[in-house]
Design a protein around this motif. Sequence first.
Motif, PDB file in Angstrom:
ATOM      1  N   ALA A   1       0.817  -1.202   0.000  1.00  0.00           N
ATOM      2  CA  ALA A   1       0.000   0.000   0.000  1.00  0.00           C
ATOM      3  C   ALA A   1       0.857   1.262   0.000  1.00  0.00           C
ATOM      4  N   ALA A   2       1.966   1.230   0.726  1.00  0.00           N
ATOM      5  CA  ALA A   2       2.800   2.423   0.862  1.00  0.00           C
ATOM      6  C   ALA A   2       3.771   2.620  -0.288  1.00  0.00           C
ATOM      7  N   LEU A   3       4.346   1.531  -0.807  1.00  0.00           N
ATOM      8  CA  LEU A   3       5.482   1.662  -1.714  1.00  0.00           C
ATOM      9  C   LEU A   3       5.222   1.218  -3.149  1.00  0.00           C
ATOM     10  N   ALA A   4       4.076   0.593  -3.410  1.00  0.00           N
ATOM     11  CA  ALA A   4       3.803   0.155  -4.780  1.00  0.00           C
ATOM     12  C   ALA A   4       3.853   1.289  -5.792  1.00  0.00           C
ATOM     13  N   PRO A   5       3.364   2.496  -5.461  1.00  0.00           N
ATOM     14  CA  PRO A   5       3.445   3.567  -6.461  1.00  0.00           C
ATOM     15  C   PRO A   5       4.875   3.995  -6.795  1.00  0.00           C
ATOM     16  N   ILE A   6       5.834   3.640  -5.945  1.00  0.00           N
ATOM     17  CA  ILE A   6       7.217   4.053  -6.175  1.00  0.00           C
ATOM     18  C   ILE A   6       8.009   2.972  -6.899  1.00  0.00           C
ATOM     19  N   SER A   7       7.983   1.765  -6.374  1.00  0.00           N
ATOM     20  CA  SER A   7       8.831   0.708  -6.931  1.00  0.00           C
ATOM     21  C   SER A   7       8.051  -0.499  -7.433  1.00  0.00           C
ATOM     22  N   GLY A   8       6.731  -0.543  -7.173  1.00  0.00           N
ATOM     23  CA  GLY A   8       5.973  -1.751  -7.449  1.00  0.00           C
ATOM     24  C   GLY A   8       5.924  -2.678  -6.267  1.00  0.00           C
ATOM     25  N   ALA A   9       6.758  -2.386  -5.234  1.00  0.00           N
ATOM     26  CA  ALA A   9       6.790  -3.187  -4.004  1.00  0.00           C
ATOM     27  C   ALA A   9       6.978  -4.670  -4.291  1.00  0.00           C
ATOM     28  N   HIS A  10       8.035  -4.983  -5.028  1.00  0.00           N
ATOM     29  CA  HIS A  10       8.353  -6.392  -5.259  1.00  0.00           C
ATOM     30  C   HIS A  10       8.761  -7.060  -3.948  1.00  0.00           C
ATOM     31  N   ILE A  11       9.717  -6.466  -3.254  1.00  0.00           N
ATOM     32  CA  ILE A  11      10.306  -6.915  -1.978  1.00  0.00           C
ATOM     33  C   ILE A  11      10.634  -8.413  -1.977  1.00  0.00           C
ATOM     34  N   ASN A  12      10.957  -8.950  -3.125  1.00  0.00           N
ATOM     35  CA  ASN A  12      11.161 -10.387  -3.262  1.00  0.00           C
ATOM     36  C   ASN A  12      11.840 -10.651  -4.608  1.00  0.00           C
ATOM     37  N   PRO A  13      13.039 -11.235  -4.627  1.00  0.00           N
ATOM     38  CA  PRO A  13      13.681 -11.527  -5.906  1.00  0.00           C
ATOM     39  C   PRO A  13      12.845 -12.416  -6.820  1.00  0.00           C
ATOM     40  N   ALA A  14      12.051 -13.313  -6.241  1.00  0.00           N
ATOM     41  CA  ALA A  14      11.198 -14.165  -7.071  1.00  0.00           C
ATOM     42  C   ALA A  14      10.113 -13.340  -7.748  1.00  0.00           C
ATOM     43  N   ALA A  15       9.594 -12.330  -7.064  1.00  0.00           N
ATOM     44  CA  ALA A  15       8.602 -11.447  -7.672  1.00  0.00           C
ATOM     45  C   ALA A  15       9.229 -10.633  -8.797  1.00  0.00           C
ATOM     46  N   THR A  16      10.453 -10.158  -8.584  1.00  0.00           N
ATOM     47  CA  THR A  16      11.148  -9.411  -9.634  1.00  0.00           C
ATOM     48  C   THR A  16      11.375 -10.296 -10.853  1.00  0.00           C
ATOM     49  N   LEU A  17      11.752 -11.550 -10.626  1.00  0.00           N
ATOM     50  CA  LEU A  17      11.924 -12.484 -11.735  1.00  0.00           C
ATOM     51  C   LEU A  17      10.606 -12.686 -12.475  1.00  0.00           C
ATOM     52  N   ALA A  18       9.518 -12.890 -11.728  1.00  0.00           N
ATOM     53  CA  ALA A  18       8.218 -13.127 -12.359  1.00  0.00           C
ATOM     54  C   ALA A  18       7.804 -11.945 -13.225  1.00  0.00           C
ATOM     55  N   LEU A  19       7.963 -10.749 -12.709  1.00  0.00           N
ATOM     56  CA  LEU A  19       7.573  -9.558 -13.453  1.00  0.00           C
ATOM     57  C   LEU A  19       8.441  -9.356 -14.687  1.00  0.00           C
ATOM     58  N   THR A  20       9.721  -9.675 -14.563  1.00  0.00           N
ATOM     59  CA  THR A  20      10.623  -9.547 -15.712  1.00  0.00           C
ATOM     60  C   THR A  20      10.238 -10.543 -16.797  1.00  0.00           C
ATOM     61  N   LEU A  21       9.984 -11.789 -16.409  1.00  0.00           N
ATOM     62  CA  LEU A  21       9.590 -12.803 -17.384  1.00  0.00           C
ATOM     63  C   LEU A  21       8.244 -12.485 -18.010  1.00  0.00           C
ATOM     64  N   ALA A  22       7.365 -11.840 -17.245  1.00  0.00           N
ATOM     65  CA  ALA A  22       6.039 -11.497 -17.754  1.00  0.00           C
ATOM     66  C   ALA A  22       6.064 -10.264 -18.648  1.00  0.00           C
ATOM     67  N   GLY A  23       7.220  -9.629 -18.773  1.00  0.00           N
ATOM     68  CA  GLY A  23       7.325  -8.445 -19.606  1.00  0.00           C
ATOM     69  C   GLY A  23       6.737  -7.205 -18.975  1.00  0.00           C
ATOM     70  N   LYS A  24       6.542  -7.216 -17.650  1.00  0.00           N
ATOM     71  CA  LYS A  24       5.959  -6.080 -16.946  1.00  0.00           C
ATOM     72  C   LYS A  24       6.995  -5.258 -16.198  1.00  0.00           C
ATOM     73  N   PHE A  25       8.248  -5.647 -16.320  1.00  0.00           N
ATOM     74  CA  PHE A  25       9.310  -4.962 -15.596  1.00  0.00           C
ATOM     75  C   PHE A  25      10.568  -4.998 -16.440  1.00  0.00           C
ATOM     76  N   PRO A  26      11.276  -3.876 -16.595  1.00  0.00           N
ATOM     77  CA  PRO A  26      12.466  -3.844 -17.454  1.00  0.00           C
ATOM     78  C   PRO A  26      13.608  -4.661 -16.869  1.00  0.00           C
ATOM     79  N   ALA A  27      14.180  -5.529 -17.673  1.00  0.00           N
ATOM     80  CA  ALA A  27      15.239  -6.424 -17.204  1.00  0.00           C
ATOM     81  C   ALA A  27      16.439  -5.656 -16.674  1.00  0.00           C
ATOM     82  N   ARG A  28      16.701  -4.460 -17.212  1.00  0.00           N
ATOM     83  CA  ARG A  28      17.869  -3.694 -16.785  1.00  0.00           C
ATOM     84  C   ARG A  28      17.767  -3.263 -15.321  1.00  0.00           C
ATOM     85  N   ARG A  29      16.547  -3.272 -14.768  1.00  0.00           N
ATOM     86  CA  ARG A  29      16.367  -2.870 -13.374  1.00  0.00           C
ATOM     87  C   ARG A  29      16.342  -4.067 -12.416  1.00  0.00           C
ATOM     88  N   ALA A  30      16.358  -5.261 -12.946  1.00  0.00           N
ATOM     89  CA  ALA A  30      16.178  -6.439 -12.096  1.00  0.00           C
ATOM     90  C   ALA A  30      17.317  -6.594 -11.089  1.00  0.00           C
TER      91      ALA A  30
END
Length: 228
Positions: A54-83
Amino acid sequence: MPVPLPRAVAAELLGTFALTFFGPGAAVVDAQTGQLGHMGVAAVFGLTVAAVIAALAPISGAHINPAATLALTLAGKFPARRALPYVGAQLLGAALAAYLLLALFGLRGDLGVTVPAVGTGRAFLLEAVMTFFLLLVALRSGLPWTVGAAVALEAAVGGPVTGASMNPARSFGPALASGIWTAHWLYWAAPMLGAVLAVAANRFLSPAAPVEPEPHGAQEFAPRGGQA
């Protein structure tokens, strides 16, 4: 317009710090006082995740989890250069939180470190399945309360068996601060497998017309979310 990377990375660090401080911290406090109980610890994990999204999603997406970052990158919803910067921030935030817990409580409750109570094969499968469902819920909803509820539910069921990590950073911080690395590899490999499977399932289940995310949800996880 994308949020500048330093701000997004700072949000990931703070969010993962909060998750590790309050989640494993609840296990540490329960080991010391016995006041929370297993279900109380599970609830703290879920509430923390909901609050962070609720607090941080507007800033970073609030992944707070490397597995979530991987999922978003594979789904094409997050730029790989930021992973990689995101994952680095998540690991640093978790480590800082775990060392603060160590300074406050010593090794009480082993700092909430995740260690399997069953064979590594069964623990691996359980962590993969739990991560799969957590990230599937996140990808298809992303709302703070739904993701937090999924975390609490899975922590209630899987906590006594594997620690219900579903998050390599959450496991890394307490392991680093406590020096307990028992079967630590599975807390990386299983969530990453769960992430890959969640992305595949979400693609199969995706509706023809994407649903707009709620304004305060973790918008990267929603079908047409923005990029941090």
